[in-house]
Scaffold this active site. Structure first.
Site, mmCIF file in Angstrom:
data_model
loop_
_atom_site.group_PDB
_atom_site.id
_atom_site.type_symbol
_atom_site.label_atom_id
_atom_site.label_comp_id
_atom_site.label_asym_id
_atom_site.label_seq_id
_atom_site.Cartn_x
_atom_site.Cartn_y
_atom_site.Cartn_z
ATOM 1 N N ARG A 70 0.824 -1.211 0.000
ATOM 2 C CA ARG A 70 0.000 0.000 0.000
ATOM 3 C C ARG A 70 0.855 1.256 0.000
ATOM 4 O O ARG A 70 0.474 2.268 -0.570
ATOM 5 C CB ARG A 70 -0.956 -0.040 1.184
ATOM 6 C CG ARG A 70 -2.157 -0.915 0.884
ATOM 7 C CD ARG A 70 -2.683 -1.677 2.050
ATOM 8 N NE ARG A 70 -3.811 -2.502 1.624
ATOM 9 C CZ ARG A 70 -3.677 -3.691 1.038
ATOM 10 N NH1 ARG A 70 -2.473 -4.191 0.815
ATOM 11 N NH2 ARG A 70 -4.737 -4.387 0.674
ATOM 12 N N ASP A 129 -16.665 6.839 11.614
ATOM 13 C CA ASP A 129 -15.532 6.091 11.072
ATOM 14 C C ASP A 129 -14.382 7.063 10.846
ATOM 15 O O ASP A 129 -14.599 8.274 10.687
ATOM 16 C CB ASP A 129 -15.907 5.393 9.757
ATOM 17 C CG ASP A 129 -14.999 4.204 9.461
ATOM 18 O OD1 ASP A 129 -15.402 3.067 9.742
ATOM 19 O OD2 ASP A 129 -13.872 4.422 8.962
#
Length: 272
Positions: A32, A139
């Protein structure tokens, strides 16, 4: 990426988010990391690390965190817990509480859990009690929150929804199903970092917290901090639902373990 470089980056992410990546996740993070650096045309790891650490607006740190977090969920996940909430916990709370009712989906991802709770409230409560309900869904990932606010889902997310619920609460939107406005109006989506005590103080007087399969990404210290903040946020007698494989008892003893017919959940000591 060397192990030393991984640990430096890992510790920085942990400091900012409470999410802990063990050494076994080196290659996961490296993939990533390369993806993000290529997008920015940066080929020096130290330069990218400096950007993460010292960038004023924190935009790149947010982008990298969003790449690292996993967001796989669907409607009516862990059905037995939801049955417990609908048939055992919710009636008790409605009888006990006379004022507003607040339900918190902490780590809400793309919104399926929050909208599932909205469906349950709509099915179980009459108009008068439904009018005093609010669902707060939080979130750390802005991208999944944007997705959740749109409320559009494909077959993978909706595969466990009964046909009557699909008809009542969704409308066709191209190749997807869109949550109807009357259901969306029950849910407020917010960005929140669960290990930021200032942000956590913004939510108070909660009746039920759902934080399922979120704390597994935290280390013991961060889990305990989140649990303590939940304790401050929730009303006396309120309940916390964790994932079926998670245990609050291994984090802290401040919540009581409650065995219901359909699930084991945790309660803040009721007022006397």
């Amino acid at each position: 990426m060397s192990l030393e470089q991984f640990r430096r980056l890992r510790d920085f992410i942990y400091e900012k988010t409470g999410i802990y990546f063990p050494d076994s996740k080196l290659y996961f993070m490296e993939r990533r990391l390369h993806q993000r650096m290529e997008a920015l045309d940066i080929y020096d790891l130290n330069m990218y690390y400096s950007m993460l650490r010292y960038e004023n607006n924190g935009g790149e740190l947010q982008a990298f965190i969003e790449l690292l977090t996993v967001n796989e969920t669907y409607f009516f996940r862990e059905f037995n817990q939801l049955k417990c909430f609908a048939e055992e916990v919710l009636p008790e709370i409605v009888r006990r509480e006379r004022g507003p009712l607040t339900f918190w989906s902490a780590g809400c991802s793309t919104g399926e859990e929050a909208y599932t709770l909205a469906i349950i409230l709509s099915e179980m409560l009459g108009p008068e009690n439904l009018a005093r309900c609010k669902i707060v869904a939080t979130d750390i990932d802005n991208k999944v929150l944007a997705f959740a606010r749109k409320g559009c889902y494909g077959d993978r997310s909706t595969r466990h929804l009964p046909a009557p619920y699909l008809e009542r609460y969704f409308e066709k939107g191209g190749f997807e199903l869109r949550v109807k406005d009357e259901l969306r109006s029950l849910v407020e989506f917010r960005r929140m970092n669960l290990i930021d005590p200032d942000e956590m103080r913004d939510i108070r007087d909660v009746d039920v917290i759902f934080c399922r399969n979120v704390l597994i990404y935290f280390d013991d210290q961060s889990r305990r901090q989140v649990a303590l903040d939940f304790y401050q946020s929730i009303k006396a007698g309120g309940y916390v639902f964790l994932g079926h494989s998670e245990s609050m008892s291994r984090i802290t003893s401040i919540f009581q373990l409650c065995r219901f017919q359909n699930a084991i959940i945790y309660q803040k000591q009721p007022a006397r």
